[in-house]
Design a protein around this motif. Structure first.
Motif, PDB file in Angstrom:
ATOM      1  N   VAL A 207       0.821  -1.186   0.004  1.00  0.00           N
ATOM      2  CA  VAL A 207       0.000  -0.045  -0.039  1.00  0.00           C
ATOM      3  C   VAL A 207       0.917   1.348   0.098  1.00  0.00           C
ATOM      4  O   VAL A 207       0.627   2.196  -0.876  1.00  0.00           O
ATOM      5  N   GLN A 208       2.106   1.298   0.828  1.00  0.00           N
ATOM      6  CA  GLN A 208       2.822   2.570   0.969  1.00  0.00           C
ATOM      7  C   GLN A 208       3.343   2.772  -0.437  1.00  0.00           C
ATOM      8  O   GLN A 208       3.802   3.731  -0.741  1.00  0.00           O
ATOM      9  N   MET A 209       3.835   1.474  -1.076  1.00  0.00           N
ATOM     10  CA  MET A 209       4.593   1.710  -2.264  1.00  0.00           C
ATOM     11  C   MET A 209       3.679   2.385  -3.228  1.00  0.00           C
ATOM     12  O   MET A 209       4.139   3.007  -3.990  1.00  0.00           O
ATOM     13  N   LEU A 210       2.344   1.759  -3.434  1.00  0.00           N
ATOM     14  CA  LEU A 210       1.595   2.321  -4.499  1.00  0.00           C
ATOM     15  C   LEU A 210       1.149   3.705  -4.153  1.00  0.00           C
ATOM     16  O   LEU A 210       1.025   4.422  -5.433  1.00  0.00           O
ATOM     17  N   LEU A 211       1.000   3.973  -2.981  1.00  0.00           N
ATOM     18  CA  LEU A 211       0.617   5.526  -2.809  1.00  0.00           C
ATOM     19  C   LEU A 211       1.671   6.316  -3.242  1.00  0.00           C
ATOM     20  O   LEU A 211       1.513   7.731  -3.372  1.00  0.00           O
ATOM     21  N   GLN A 212       2.780   6.176  -3.377  1.00  0.00           N
ATOM     22  CA  GLN A 212       4.225   6.895  -3.926  1.00  0.00           C
ATOM     23  C   GLN A 212       4.525   6.419  -5.340  1.00  0.00           C
ATOM     24  O   GLN A 212       5.356   7.278  -5.579  1.00  0.00           O
ATOM     25  N   THR A 213       3.614   5.721  -5.856  1.00  0.00           N
ATOM     26  CA  THR A 213       3.965   5.576  -7.147  1.00  0.00           C
ATOM     27  C   THR A 213       3.448   6.432  -8.186  1.00  0.00           C
ATOM     28  O   THR A 213       2.338   6.830  -8.152  1.00  0.00           O
ATOM     29  N   ASP A 220     -11.338   7.328  -4.263  1.00  0.00           N
ATOM     30  CA  ASP A 220     -11.811   8.300  -3.104  1.00  0.00           C
ATOM     31  C   ASP A 220     -13.321   7.903  -3.165  1.00  0.00           C
ATOM     32  O   ASP A 220     -14.093   8.151  -3.975  1.00  0.00           O
ATOM     33  N   PHE A 221     -13.609   7.043  -1.952  1.00  0.00           N
ATOM     34  CA  PHE A 221     -15.151   6.782  -1.559  1.00  0.00           C
ATOM     35  C   PHE A 221     -15.852   8.191  -1.255  1.00  0.00           C
ATOM     36  O   PHE A 221     -16.080   8.284   0.085  1.00  0.00           O
ATOM     37  N   VAL A 237     -13.305   5.837   7.175  1.00  0.00           N
ATOM     38  CA  VAL A 237     -12.041   6.425   7.818  1.00  0.00           C
ATOM     39  C   VAL A 237     -11.244   7.285   6.601  1.00  0.00           C
ATOM     40  O   VAL A 237     -11.606   7.331   5.406  1.00  0.00           O
ATOM     41  N   ILE A 238     -10.624   8.429   7.034  1.00  0.00           N
ATOM     42  CA  ILE A 238     -10.097   9.379   6.355  1.00  0.00           C
ATOM     43  C   ILE A 238      -8.530   9.278   6.137  1.00  0.00           C
ATOM     44  O   ILE A 238      -7.954   9.012   7.477  1.00  0.00           O
ATOM     45  N   LEU A 239      -8.004   8.999   5.000  1.00  0.00           N
ATOM     46  CA  LEU A 239      -6.575   9.115   4.828  1.00  0.00           C
ATOM     47  C   LEU A 239      -6.031  10.639   4.693  1.00  0.00           C
ATOM     48  O   LEU A 239      -6.578  11.424   3.751  1.00  0.00           O
ATOM     49  N   PRO A 240      -5.415  11.236   5.924  1.00  0.00           N
ATOM     50  CA  PRO A 240      -5.195  12.606   5.854  1.00  0.00           C
ATOM     51  C   PRO A 240      -4.332  13.050   4.841  1.00  0.00           C
ATOM     52  O   PRO A 240      -3.196  12.371   4.463  1.00  0.00           O
ATOM     53  N   ASP A 249       3.772  16.575   0.015  1.00  0.00           N
ATOM     54  CA  ASP A 249       2.374  16.536   0.158  1.00  0.00           C
ATOM     55  C   ASP A 249       1.662  15.484  -0.551  1.00  0.00           C
ATOM     56  O   ASP A 249       0.966  15.610  -1.215  1.00  0.00           O
ATOM     57  N   LEU A 250       1.883  14.343   0.071  1.00  0.00           N
ATOM     58  CA  LEU A 250       1.400  12.821  -0.299  1.00  0.00           C
ATOM     59  C   LEU A 250       0.551  12.390   0.478  1.00  0.00           C
ATOM     60  O   LEU A 250       1.021  12.144   1.827  1.00  0.00           O
ATOM     61  N   PRO A 251      -0.838  12.072   0.352  1.00  0.00           N
ATOM     62  CA  PRO A 251      -1.243  12.587  -0.803  1.00  0.00           C
ATOM     63  C   PRO A 251      -1.716  14.061  -0.787  1.00  0.00           C
ATOM     64  O   PRO A 251      -1.662  14.766   0.162  1.00  0.00           O
ATOM     65  N   ALA A 252      -2.075  14.707  -1.856  1.00  0.00           N
ATOM     66  CA  ALA A 252      -2.439  16.076  -2.031  1.00  0.00           C
ATOM     67  C   ALA A 252      -3.659  16.646  -1.287  1.00  0.00           C
ATOM     68  O   ALA A 252      -3.803  17.599  -1.167  1.00  0.00           O
ATOM     69  N   ARG A 253      -4.353  15.511  -0.920  1.00  0.00           N
ATOM     70  CA  ARG A 253      -5.882  15.941  -0.147  1.00  0.00           C
ATOM     71  C   ARG A 253      -6.237  14.851   0.593  1.00  0.00           C
ATOM     72  O   ARG A 253      -5.605  13.614   0.574  1.00  0.00           O
ATOM     73  N   ASP A 254      -7.460  15.098   1.412  1.00  0.00           N
ATOM     74  CA  ASP A 254      -7.811  14.006   2.120  1.00  0.00           C
ATOM     75  C   ASP A 254      -8.562  13.023   1.218  1.00  0.00           C
ATOM     76  O   ASP A 254      -9.072  13.287   0.289  1.00  0.00           O
ATOM     77  N   TYR A 255      -8.354  11.730   1.634  1.00  0.00           N
ATOM     78  CA  TYR A 255      -9.295  10.514   0.679  1.00  0.00           C
ATOM     79  C   TYR A 255     -10.194   9.830   1.892  1.00  0.00           C
ATOM     80  O   TYR A 255      -9.730   9.511   2.849  1.00  0.00           O
ATOM     81  N   HIS A 256     -11.287   9.787   1.350  1.00  0.00           N
ATOM     82  CA  HIS A 256     -12.339   9.077   2.181  1.00  0.00           C
ATOM     83  C   HIS A 256     -12.275   7.306   1.701  1.00  0.00           C
ATOM     84  O   HIS A 256     -12.388   7.107   0.636  1.00  0.00           O
ATOM     85  N   LEU A 257     -12.261   6.465   2.671  1.00  0.00           N
ATOM     86  CA  LEU A 257     -11.851   5.039   2.566  1.00  0.00           C
ATOM     87  C   LEU A 257     -12.958   4.360   3.320  1.00  0.00           C
ATOM     88  O   LEU A 257     -13.468   4.710   4.451  1.00  0.00           O
TER      89      LEU A 257
END
Length: 439
Positions: A207-213, A220-221, A237-240, A249-257
């Motif tokens: 997961v951490q690798m794909l978030l930085q790829t 985003d749900f 939950v929110i990925l801040p 600035d990864l990710p560049a916004r909040d993601y709803h999961l």
């Protein structure tokens, strides 16, 4: 050896006085012990997940924690949550406890299968990674794409099917594959797969690798709250923003999961004392803050459709059992199990402590007192005797008195009762003198 006959305490009389009562007391204690719940096993079989997976790492962490209390945790591998649940509920399986993802069953099935929950441990969000020039905002936009869900045992396939069903779709609307996550991720990066779906904790390396790829998007749900109303075992939950890399600035916004939770599940036959011990370990392992949860948010008795064990509910209300806060696990468990025995012992010991000492004294004094009957018989032998036979009877009683005195001199008695022995001897002399005066 003669000196040993006069001691401060008579072991023989003590045994005869205390023995029957002690045997009775031990018999009652043994009967109580027999019906008391047995001690927990020193070995617990724990099913985690695939080797080197997050589940496997957490299972090994539990093994380390419980080893501090002299309990061996044998870690077993599996394909994931669904296989874990099947092994836990199987009475012929050696598995006692393991990780199960919420949503894998329902309350009625869990009760019928004898499953209990010790609580939820951490969020396992549904991560949907895809490549596209534009951002998707609906599951329907993945229709017709090649989607990898991981192996059957992970439970992701069932979860994905529930999500797409809410969207009015079905599995046939996608080209589904079930490659292991590392293999599926490699295929995704090579362009052989369009979408990767996995459910994993935020510390998953994939997961951490794909978030930085670069050029890989995370779905985003935006309707996460609506999903949780339809599928109550899921949490919003929110990925801040910036949690992956604040500098970049990864990710560049909040993601709803959407996130099911990993739950610690056991068969109802698990010893109650182990429930508290596992939860104490869970607080150490899962109690810290991470990307998705606050400090001390887990373990929790929420987010689980499997009935929470009564011992676990008590732990969440009051913390560890009182004795386990100050004593070792095994000593605390012994006292907790044996309080009935100890109460029985106390209830019996108190009255017996008042009965046995007088019984002991009676046994000692009876060695002396029983000769007074014979002294009385000697003393009364001259009463109503014909004068012609008086001298003969007198001689017989004096001889009998000598025999009594010889036997009395052989009596062994504790020194604390010596005054009564000497009193008897003086009374023998007193009777002898009376007989001689009567001649």
């Amino acid at each position: 050896m003669k000196k040993l006959r006069f001691t401060l305490f008579s072991v023989k009389d003590a045994v005869l006085a205390f023995g029957p009562m002690t045997v009775l007391l031990l018999a009652l204690l043994f009967a109580t012990w027999y019906f008391v719940e047995p001690a927990p096993s020193h070995t617990v079989d724990f099913v985690g997940g695939q080797e080197n997976s997050a589940y496997d790492a957490f299972a090994k962490a539990y093994a380390t924690e419980l080893a501090k209390n002299d309990i061996k945790v044998v870690v077993h591998h599996s394909q994931g949550s669904l296989e874990n649940m099947a092994q836990i509920r199987d009475m012929d399986s050696v598995i006692d406890i393991g990780f199960v993802q919420s949503g894998s069953t329902n309350q009625e099935e869990a009760q019928a299968q004898g499953l209990i929950s010790l609580g939820s441990l951490f969020y396992e969000p549904v991560w949907i990674f895809y490549r596209s020039k534009k951002e998707f905002d609906s599951i329907a936009q993945f229709k017709g794409m090649r989607v990898n869900l991981g192996p059957d045992g992970y439970g992701v396939h069932k979860l994905f099917s529930q999500i797409v069903d809410i969207n009015g779709l079905n599995d046939g609307d996608f080209q589904l594959s079930q490659l292991d996550n590392p293999i599926g991720t490699a295929a995704f990066l090579d362009g052989k797969i369009d979408v990767v779906v996995m459910s994993a904790a935020s510390d998953s390396l994939l997961v951490q690798m794909l978030l930085q790829t670069p050029n890989v998007r995370l779905f985003d749900f935006a309707q996460a709250e609506a999903y949780t109303r339809r599928l109550p075992f899921l949490s919003h939950v929110i990925l801040p923003r910036g949690i992956v890399d604040i500098g970049k600035d990864l990710p560049a916004r909040d993601y709803h999961l959407l996130a099911p939770t990993a739950t610690l599940v056991a068969h109802e036959s698990l010893h109650p004392a182990l429930v508290s011990l596992f939860l104490q370990a869970a607080k150490k392992i899962h109690g810290n803050a991470n990307w998705l949860s606050d400090q001390a948010e887990f373990p929790s008795d929420r987010f689980t459709e499997i009935p929470v064990a009564p011992q676990a509910e008590k732990f969440y209300r009051n913390g560890p059992p009182f004795l386990q806060r100050y004593l070792s696990f095994w000593m605390a468990n012994f006292l907790e199990r044996m309080w009935v025995v100890l109460l029985t012992f106390g209830a019996l010991a108190l009255p017996l402590s008042k009965v046995i000492p007088p019984l002991y004294r009676w046994r000692i004094r009876s060695r002396v007192y029983r000769w007074y009957g014979q002294l009385r018989a000697v003393e009364m032998a001259l009463d109503h005797v014909d004068p012609a036979e008086r001298d003969q009877v007198l001689a017989q009683q004096l001889q009998r008195l000598d025999e009594i005195e010889e036997k009395v001199n052989q009596i062994s008695i504790p020194l604390s009762f010596a005054d009564e022995l000497y009193g008897l001897r003086s009374h023998i002399n007193f009777v002898r003198q009376r007989l001689r005066n009567a001649a």
